[in-house]
Design an enzyme around this catalytic site. Structure first.
Site, PDB file in Angstrom:
ATOM      1  N   SER A   1       0.843  -1.184   0.000  1.00  0.00           N
ATOM      2  CA  SER A   1       0.000   0.000   0.000  1.00  0.00           C
ATOM      3  C   SER A   1       0.886   1.244   0.000  1.00  0.00           C
ATOM      4  O   SER A   1       1.711   1.420  -0.897  1.00  0.00           O
ATOM      5  CB  SER A   1      -0.966  -0.043   1.189  1.00  0.00           C
TER       6      SER A   1
ATOM      7  N   HIS B   1      -7.764  -5.336  -0.606  1.00  0.00           N
ATOM      8  CA  HIS B   1      -6.673  -4.664   0.089  1.00  0.00           C
ATOM      9  C   HIS B   1      -6.538  -5.127   1.534  1.00  0.00           C
ATOM     10  O   HIS B   1      -5.454  -5.049   2.111  1.00  0.00           O
ATOM     11  CB  HIS B   1      -6.917  -3.154   0.058  1.00  0.00           C
TER      12      HIS B   1
END
Length: 736
Positions: free
Chosen positions: A588, A709
Site C-alpha cells: 500500500s 486490500h
C-alpha cells in the site's frame, strides 16, 4: 482535479512504439507517446493503456504476465516448505478483546484450523455461542466480517459483511438470542460506525448517497449521518448530518451509555484533523440533534465521550502532538474550558484509555495506554485528578492491541497483547488489588522459534534519530542495545563477528500508522530459515507522535525514503546483511516506499516485494480512494504540490539501462482502495527499462482474484506469504 492538457511537445495520445531491446523473456508492452503539460511540468505516461483492465490488449498482457510468474514461482525453491511452516505457525490462532454489555460478552476468536476469526457471545449460564462464522456464510472464504457493534443491552447486533475483498460492506442486524437476522442488508455502508440508542430500537450510522445522486466517479464518497429505526426501510431513514460537508468526509459516531449525548466527528479523507460536535439529544430529540462544536476548523485530532460521572473526556493531540486527555463539562465543551487530566509525556504517545469506576472500588481509576518508541506501556491513574498510581505489567516488549471496560462501570479491564513471539492474547486487570493475569491465550499450540527482537537507533540523512526493530534467531540477536522479548541477555555477536545473512527490510512510513511488535508467522518462518527481518519506524508513522507523522507527509515525503535508505545502510554497517543479500518489502503506502527505494537507490537492494502499491503519483487521485489521501501526499491539481509528487513518483523515475533489483509486484483484483493499475504500469516500465538479466533479477507480477486490500482467508495469506518469501529468499541468497 484541474483539467490537464496534452502537450504538443513530445508526442500524442494513441501512437505507440515497441522497444526492440526489451528482454524477450518479458511479454511485449507497447509504449504510447503520451506527454502532458501539467502546470509547469511535462509528464510522460507511456503505459496509460494499462489503466483499463477490461481491454483485450490488457487482458492478453496480464495473461502473459500470469504465465511468466507461474513458471518462475513453480521453480522457486522452498515455497512449499515455507507454506507448511507458516501454516503451522498460524495454527496458534488468535484471541480478541471482549466487548461487554452487562454480563454478556462479545468477542472474536480464530482457532488454528479456521480460515477467519469467528464472532462469539457468552453469558452466565449459557456458555459460548457462535454468532457469525464467515465460513458458514460463504464456504469459499471470500466473505469477510468487516465490523460489528452490539446494542447497549446486548440483545441486538449490527454487523457488516463484504465479499471478494471489495470492502463494500452491507449492514445487517441480528437477534442475539436466536442468531437470526432481523434486518438488512443495507448497502453503501463501507467504513460505517454504528451508534445505538438505549432500548435497541434505533441507531445512528453513516451511508453513502445513491450512485445516481452523485457525479460520475464520486460513488465512493458523499457520506451522510442517518437515524435508522430498526424494522423501517433504510430509504426512510432520517438525515441527521452531512449535507453540504466535504464529499470525502468520514464520520465517527457515538452515543453515551445513558443515551443522552451524541458525538459526531468528521474528517476529510485521511487528514490528521477533524471537526467534532456534541448534542444533548434528550433536549433536542433524536431526529434533529442540536450539535454544538467542540472543535471546528482546528488542525488537530480530537475525540470525546461523556463518562458515567457526567464529565466530558476529550482525547486530543491539540497543542500536544503526543496526545493528552482533558476533561470539561459537556455543557461547556469549548477549548477554553478544557482541563488536563493526563498530560503529555515528552517521549511516549498516548494511544487510549479505559475508565474503571465501579462502586466496589475505593476510588475510581483510569488506565492509559502509551507507545514509547513503538513499545506499549499501560499506566494507572486516579480518575479524579489524573495522578499516576502505578503501571500494569505486560508480558514483554510488545503491543497493546485493544483495551475494554464495562460501559456501566466496574473494576475490570481487558487488554489485548502481542509481540514477535506471542500470538494475540487477552489479559485481565483487576483494579481492586491491581492484579493482572492471562484471561485468554490464543487457542492453538505451536512451537514458536527461538527469536530475539531488538531495537536499534540510527541517523537519517538529515541527522534525525530513527529506530528500527531487528528480529533474528537466538544468539544472533542477543546481547546488544535494546534486547527484546525472548532475550536471555548475555554477550552476543558484535558487528565485527557477525556473519551477514539474507535480510528483509520492511517499512510503511505514512498516515500516522506505527510499526509495532506483533506476532507474524511469515517473519518467524523467515528467521527460522536463517534470515534477518528488520522493521523501520520511519517518519510518516506515529511512533513518536503526530509531529513524526507530519515530518514525513506532503512536501516532506522524501524524508521517509531517506529514513528507509539509512535503515538499509545501518543493517549493512552493523554486519547484519550485505547488498547482495538485502531484500525490501512493503504494501500500500509501503508499496510506494518500495517503489521509491528501488528507483532512488537500485544499487542498495537485491530484491523487492511491492504489494498493492501506489506508484503513479500524478494520477493516483483518479482511482480507488485516492481523493481521500491528498492531504497526506498533495494533489497534482496544485501547481506547487505536483512538484512534490513528481520529485519521487516511482513510475516517473524509471530510467532505461538501470540494473534494477529483482521485483515482485503483488496485486489483488478486488482491491477498491489502491487500483492494481499502479503495479501494471510500473511492471511494464521496469521490464522495459532494466538492464539486469532476467535470469538473475526478474521483474514479475503476481495477481490474485476474489481478494482485496484488507482481510482475507488464512489459506490465502499462507500462499501469498510463502510465495513472496520464496521470491525474496531466492534473490537474497537464503537457502530454503
Amino acid at each position: 482535479m484541474a483539467e490537464i492538457g496534452v502537450s504538443a511537445i513530445g508526442g500524442h495520445i494513441g501512437g505507440h512504439r515497441v522497444r526492440t531491446m526489451t528482454d524477450p523473456s518479458y511479454p511485449q508492452a507497447r509504449r504510447e507517446d503520451i506527454t502532458e503539460q501539467i502546470h509547469a511540468h511535462l509528464v510522460s505516461d507511456p503505459y496509460r493503456w494499462l489503466e483499463n483492465p477490461d481491454s483485450e490488449e490488457t487482458r492478453q498482457w496480464l495473461a502473459a504476465q500470469d504465465a511468466l510468474y507461474a513458471a518462475q514461482a513453480a521453480a522457486a525453491p522452498g515455497r512449499q516448505t515455507l507454506a507448511s511452516r507458516i501454516g503451522e505457525l498460524l495454527g496458534a490462532g488468535e484471541a480478541g478483546v471482549p466487548a461487554w454489555r452487562g454480563s454478556r460478552r462479545f468477542f472474536t476468536r480464530r482457532d488454528g484450523g479456521q480460515e477467519h476469526a469467528v464472532l462469539y457471545t457468552a453469558a452466565p449460564g449459557e456458555g459460548e455461542r457462535v454468532l457469525i462464522d464467515p465460513m458458514v456464510i460463504d464456504a469459499s472464504g471470500t466473505t469477510t466480517l468487516d465490523a460489528w457493534q452490539p446494542d447497549k443491552e446486548g440483545r441486538l447486533l449490527a454487523y457488516q459483511l463484504s465479499q471478494g475483498g471489495s470492502e463494500e460492506s452491507e449492514l445487517r442486524v441480528l437477534n442475539v438470542a436466536t442468531g437470526e437476522d432481523v434486518e438488512g442488508p443495507i448497502d453503501r455502508c463501507r467504513y460505517t460506525t454504528v451508534a445505538w440508542l438505549p432500548g435497541g430500537k434505533s441507531f445512528y450510522y453513516t451511508r453513502r448517497l445513491a450512485p445516481d445522486a452523485v457525479a460520475a466517479g464520486e460513488e465512493q464518497f458523499h457520506r451522510r449521518v442517518y437515524l435508522h429505526r430498526v424494522g423501517s426501510p433504510a430509504d426512510s431513514d432520517v438525515l441527521v448530518f452531512g449535507e453540504g460537508k466535504d464529499k470525502t468526509n468520514y464520520y465517527m459516531l457515538s452515543v453515551s451509555d445513558d443515551g443522552r449525548w451524541l458525538t459526531v466527528a468528521a474528517a476529510a479523507g485521511t487528514a490528521p484533523r477533524n471537526d467534532l460536535w456534541l448534542a444533548d439529544i434528550t433536549g433536542s430529540g433524536e431526529s434533529a440533534p442540536e450539535l454544538t462544536a467542540v472543535q471546528e476548523g482546528t488542525d488537530a485530532q480530537t475525540y470525546c465521550q461523556v463518562g458515567n460521572d457526567g464529565r466530558l473526556y476529550i482525547f486530543t493531540d491539540r497543542d500536544s502532538p503526543r496526545g493528552r486527555l482533558v476533561v470539561t463539562d459537556p455543557a461547556q465543551p469549548g477549548y477554553a474550558d478544557w482541563r488536563d487530566l493526563i498530560g503529555a509525556d515528552p517521549e511516549a504517545v498516548l494511544t487510549g484509555y479505559a475508565i474503571l469506576d465501579g462502586a466496589e472500588l475505593d476510588r475510581p481509576v483510569l488506565l492509559a495506554t502509551w507507545m514509547r518508541h513503538a513499545i506499549s506501556e499501560v499506566s494507572v491513574h486516579d480518575l479524579a485528578t489524573g495522578a499516576r498510581l502505578g503501571a500494569v505489567p505486560l508480558p514483554g516488549l510488545g503491543t497493546v492491541t485493544g483495551l475494554s471496560d464495562r460501559p456501566e462501570g466496574g473494576h475490570e479491564a481487558w487488554i489485548g497483547y502481542t509481540d514477535h513471539r506471542t500470538p494475540p492474547m487477552v489479559l485481565r486487570y483487576d483494579a481492586r488489588d491491581s492484579s493482572v493475569h492471562t484471561w485468554e491465550r490464543a487457542p492453538g499450540s505451536v512451537a514458536v522459534p527461538d527469536v530475539v527482537a531488538r531495537q536499534v537507533s540510527y541517523e537519517s540523512a538529515d541527522g534525525t534519530t530513527v529506530r528500527m526493530l531487528i528480529i533474528a534467531a537466538g544468539e544472533e540477536g542477543a546481547g546488544e542495545e535494546g534486547a527484546g522479548e525472548g532475550s536471555a541477555g548475555g554477550s552476543g555477536a558484535g558487528p565485527a563477528a557477525r556473519s551477514p545473512r539474507p535480510a528483509i527490510l520492511y517499512g510503511y512510513g505514512g498516515f500516522g500508522i506505527s510499526m509495532t511488535p506483533a506476532y507474524s508467522a511469515a517473519i518467524l518462518a523467515w528467521t527460522q530459515a536463517g534470515g534477518v527481518y528488520a522493521i523501520a519506524g520511519l517518519r510518516g508513522g506515529c511512533e513518536e507522535g503526530e509531529d513524526w507523522h507530519r515530518a514525513g507527509m506532503r512536501d516532506r515525503k522524501q524524508r521517509v525514503f531517506d529514513d528507509f535508505h539509512a535503515a538499509a545502510e545501518k543493517l549493512l554497517a552493523d554486519g547484519w546483511t550485505s547488498r547482495a543479500q538485502l531484500a525490501i518489502s512493503g504494501g500500500s503506502n509501503g508499496g510506494l516506499l518500495v517503489g521509491a527505494a528501488i528507483t532512488q537507490r537500485p544499487d542498495l537492494y537485491a530484491a523487492a516485494v511491492c504489494s498493492a502499491p501506489l506508484l503513479d503519483m500524478i494520477r493516483y487521485e483518479r482511482f480507488g480512494l485516492g481523493q481521500t489521501w491528498n492531504d497526506e501526499y498533495g494533489t497534482a491539481a496544485d501547481p506547487a504540490e505536483i512538484g512534490w509528487l513528481l520529485s519521487y513518483s516511482p513510475y516517473h523515475h524509471v530510467s532505461e539501462g538501470t540494473a534494477y533489483p529483482a521485483v515482485l509486484f503483488t496485486v489483488f483484483d478486488g482491491d477498491s482502495r489502491v487500483d492494481p493499475l499502479h503495479a501494471r504500469k510500473m511492471c511494464a516500465a521496469l521490464q522495459h527499462a532494466t538492464s539486469a538479466p532476467f535470469a538473475q533479477r526478474p521483474i514479475l507480477l503476481r495477481r490474485e482474484s476474489d481478494v482485496g486490500h484488507g482481510a482475507r482467508a488464512v489459506s490465502r495469506s499462507v500462499s501469498l506469504s510463502a510465495e513472496t518469501l520464496a521470491f525474496a529468499g531466492l534473490h537474497a541468497g537464503l537457502r530454503l
